[in-house]
Design a protein around this motif. Structure first.
Motif, PDB file in Angstrom:
ATOM      1  N   PHE A 255      23.254  -3.127  -7.691  1.00 56.27           N
ATOM      2  CA  PHE A 255      23.429  -1.882  -6.936  1.00 56.27           C
ATOM      3  C   PHE A 255      24.264  -2.120  -5.686  1.00 56.27           C
ATOM      4  O   PHE A 255      25.172  -1.328  -5.371  1.00 56.27           O
ATOM      5  CB  PHE A 255      22.057  -1.313  -6.573  1.00 56.27           C
ATOM      6  CG  PHE A 255      22.080  -0.297  -5.475  1.00 56.27           C
ATOM      7  CD1 PHE A 255      22.475   1.009  -5.717  1.00 56.27           C
ATOM      8  CD2 PHE A 255      21.696  -0.647  -4.182  1.00 56.27           C
ATOM      9  CE1 PHE A 255      22.499   1.953  -4.697  1.00 56.27           C
ATOM     10  CE2 PHE A 255      21.718   0.289  -3.161  1.00 56.27           C
ATOM     11  CZ  PHE A 255      22.124   1.587  -3.418  1.00 56.27           C
TER      12      PHE A 255
ATOM     13  N   THR B 231      27.862  -0.238  -5.200  1.00 59.36           N
ATOM     14  CA  THR B 231      28.019   0.703  -4.096  1.00 59.36           C
ATOM     15  C   THR B 231      29.000   0.184  -3.045  1.00 59.36           C
ATOM     16  O   THR B 231      29.620   0.981  -2.333  1.00 59.36           O
ATOM     17  CB  THR B 231      26.672   1.013  -3.435  1.00 59.36           C
ATOM     18  OG1 THR B 231      25.997  -0.212  -3.109  1.00 59.36           O
ATOM     19  CG2 THR B 231      25.801   1.842  -4.347  1.00 59.36           C
TER      20      THR B 231
ATOM     21  N   GLY C 163      31.751   2.629  -2.315  1.00 60.35           N
ATOM     22  CA  GLY C 163      31.715   3.063  -0.921  1.00 60.35           C
ATOM     23  C   GLY C 163      33.002   2.770  -0.183  1.00 60.35           C
ATOM     24  O   GLY C 163      33.496   3.621   0.569  1.00 60.35           O
TER      25      GLY C 163
ATOM     26  N   SER D  53      28.255   1.142   5.343  1.00 60.70           N
ATOM     27  CA  SER D  53      28.213   1.902   4.096  1.00 60.70           C
ATOM     28  C   SER D  53      27.122   1.376   3.168  1.00 60.70           C
ATOM     29  O   SER D  53      26.402   2.154   2.532  1.00 60.70           O
ATOM     30  CB  SER D  53      29.578   1.843   3.397  1.00 60.70           C
ATOM     31  OG  SER D  53      29.935   0.504   3.092  1.00 60.70           O
TER      32      SER D  53
ATOM     33  N   ALA E 248      23.740   3.352   2.061  1.00 56.94           N
ATOM     34  CA  ALA E 248      23.529   3.549   0.625  1.00 56.94           C
ATOM     35  C   ALA E 248      22.092   3.196   0.253  1.00 56.94           C
ATOM     36  O   ALA E 248      21.434   3.913  -0.510  1.00 56.94           O
ATOM     37  CB  ALA E 248      24.516   2.694  -0.167  1.00 56.94           C
TER      38      ALA E 248
ATOM     39  N   GLN F 103      18.628   5.654  -1.046  1.00 57.40           N
ATOM     40  CA  GLN F 103      17.675   5.347  -2.111  1.00 57.40           C
ATOM     41  C   GLN F 103      16.250   5.300  -1.561  1.00 57.40           C
ATOM     42  O   GLN F 103      15.306   5.733  -2.233  1.00 57.40           O
ATOM     43  CB  GLN F 103      18.037   4.010  -2.768  1.00 57.40           C
ATOM     44  CG  GLN F 103      19.388   3.989  -3.464  1.00 57.40           C
ATOM     45  CD  GLN F 103      19.445   4.917  -4.661  1.00 57.40           C
ATOM     46  OE1 GLN F 103      18.460   5.117  -5.359  1.00 57.40           O
ATOM     47  NE2 GLN F 103      20.615   5.494  -4.912  1.00 57.40           N
TER      48      GLN F 103
ATOM     49  N   GLY G  93      28.804   5.613   2.348  1.00 61.00           N
ATOM     50  CA  GLY G  93      27.676   4.922   1.749  1.00 61.00           C
ATOM     51  C   GLY G  93      26.706   5.861   1.074  1.00 61.00           C
ATOM     52  O   GLY G  93      26.232   5.596  -0.038  1.00 61.00           O
TER      53      GLY G  93
ATOM     54  N   ALA H  20      28.350   7.176  -2.091  1.00 60.19           N
ATOM     55  CA  ALA H  20      28.366   6.139  -3.124  1.00 60.19           C
ATOM     56  C   ALA H  20      26.997   5.985  -3.764  1.00 60.19           C
ATOM     57  O   ALA H  20      26.876   5.805  -4.983  1.00 60.19           O
ATOM     58  CB  ALA H  20      28.825   4.811  -2.528  1.00 60.19           C
ATOM     59  N   SER H  21      25.943   6.078  -2.946  1.00 60.04           N
ATOM     60  CA  SER H  21      24.588   5.976  -3.474  1.00 60.04           C
ATOM     61  C   SER H  21      24.242   7.177  -4.346  1.00 60.04           C
ATOM     62  O   SER H  21      23.545   7.046  -5.360  1.00 60.04           O
ATOM     63  CB  SER H  21      23.591   5.864  -2.323  1.00 60.04           C
ATOM     64  OG  SER H  21      22.332   5.411  -2.764  1.00 60.04           O
TER      65      SER H  21
ATOM     66  N   TYR I 184      25.900   6.640  -7.650  1.00 57.38           N
ATOM     67  CA  TYR I 184      25.115   5.674  -8.423  1.00 57.38           C
ATOM     68  C   TYR I 184      23.895   6.348  -9.046  1.00 57.38           C
ATOM     69  O   TYR I 184      23.591   6.127 -10.226  1.00 57.38           O
ATOM     70  CB  TYR I 184      24.684   4.528  -7.518  1.00 57.38           C
ATOM     71  CG  TYR I 184      23.878   3.459  -8.212  1.00 57.38           C
ATOM     72  CD1 TYR I 184      24.507   2.384  -8.832  1.00 57.38           C
ATOM     73  CD2 TYR I 184      22.487   3.517  -8.249  1.00 57.38           C
ATOM     74  CE1 TYR I 184      23.772   1.395  -9.478  1.00 57.38           C
ATOM     75  CE2 TYR I 184      21.750   2.535  -8.894  1.00 57.38           C
ATOM     76  CZ  TYR I 184      22.392   1.486  -9.503  1.00 57.38           C
ATOM     77  OH  TYR I 184      21.658   0.517 -10.144  1.00 57.38           O
TER      78      TYR I 184
END
Length: 227
Positions: free
Chosen positions: A81, A85, A89, A118, A122, A126, A172, A175-176, A179
């Protein structure tokens, strides 16, 4: 283990950059580094370390509290991950800088704060989505959960270098989100088996804490999820 290795590497790299006067290599500017000089390697070095001790301490406090994300993912998935990312990111970061450069004038959003902002944000996304609150309290009419300390440290880290932290933090989080949406099958990507085997053999014993023993003479073996 991955969080511990990240914290050790981040702290060590930050100290090394300060003592060796490598801080200029952490800077990332759209102009001239990316558009004119084509120094794309700065997309990697800008994630390696923080330029000052205040950011290092704040990031260490935050990463320690975010370690629960690795517990949920498992070490192999969490390491994958971070890699995915980081790529997504940094790409989004450049795109955002180009978009802001087209709509604004001046140097306000030409430079981004050095450090893995970032990546940290990210992981924070989560944490916000996946980690449930253990309890909630009311303070002056506002409802707070036990996660408020994590958000307070993240806010402190965010405001340290405003406005230079806006773009990497936003990149960030985006990007998360990409994902989590599994766009392009990103959630299924893992490091090759030979790399994970080497990490388990050489890296894991170094960064894994000693486990408590149950009966005398019987130790426990650390388990790393491979989901």
């Amino acid at each position: 283990p991955a969080t511990k290795l990240w914290m050790l590497g981040l702290g060590g790299a930050s100290v090394l950059c300060s003592t060796m006067n490598w801080k200029p290599y952490l800077r990332l500017r759209l102009v001239p580094y990316i558009t004119r000089d084509k120094q794309f390697w700065r997309l990697a070095t800008s994630l390696a370390a923080f330029p000052n001790s205040t950011e290092v301490m704040a990031s260490m406090m935050l990463l320690y509290q975010l370690r629960s994300v690795e517990r949920l993912f498992g070490t192999l998935k969490f390491a994958s991950f971070l890699f995915v990312t980081a790529l997504v990111g940094q790409t989004l970061q450049v795109v955002l800088l180009f978009l802001l450069a087209m709509r604004t004038t001046g140097q306000r959003f030409n430079i981004v704060a050095a450090g893995p902002y970032s990546l940290i944000f990210a992981v924070l996304y989560q944490f916000h989505v996946l980690v449930p609150a253990k309890y909630r309290i009311r303070v002056f009419g506002m409802e707070l959960s036990d996660k408020w300390t994590v958000y307070a440290v993240a806010l402190h880290l965010f405001v340290l270098r405003l406005p230079q932290t806006v773009v990497p933090a936003l990149a960030g989080v985006l990007a998360s989100m990409v994902y989590s949406a599994d766009i392009g099958g990103l959630k299924r990507w893992r490091f090759p088996q030979w790399m994970s085997s080497m990490a388990r053999r050489w890296v894991l014993p170094v960064v894994t804490s000693a486990q408590p023993t149950g009966n005398r003479g019987q130790g426990t073996v650390p388990v790393v999820r491979r989901s």
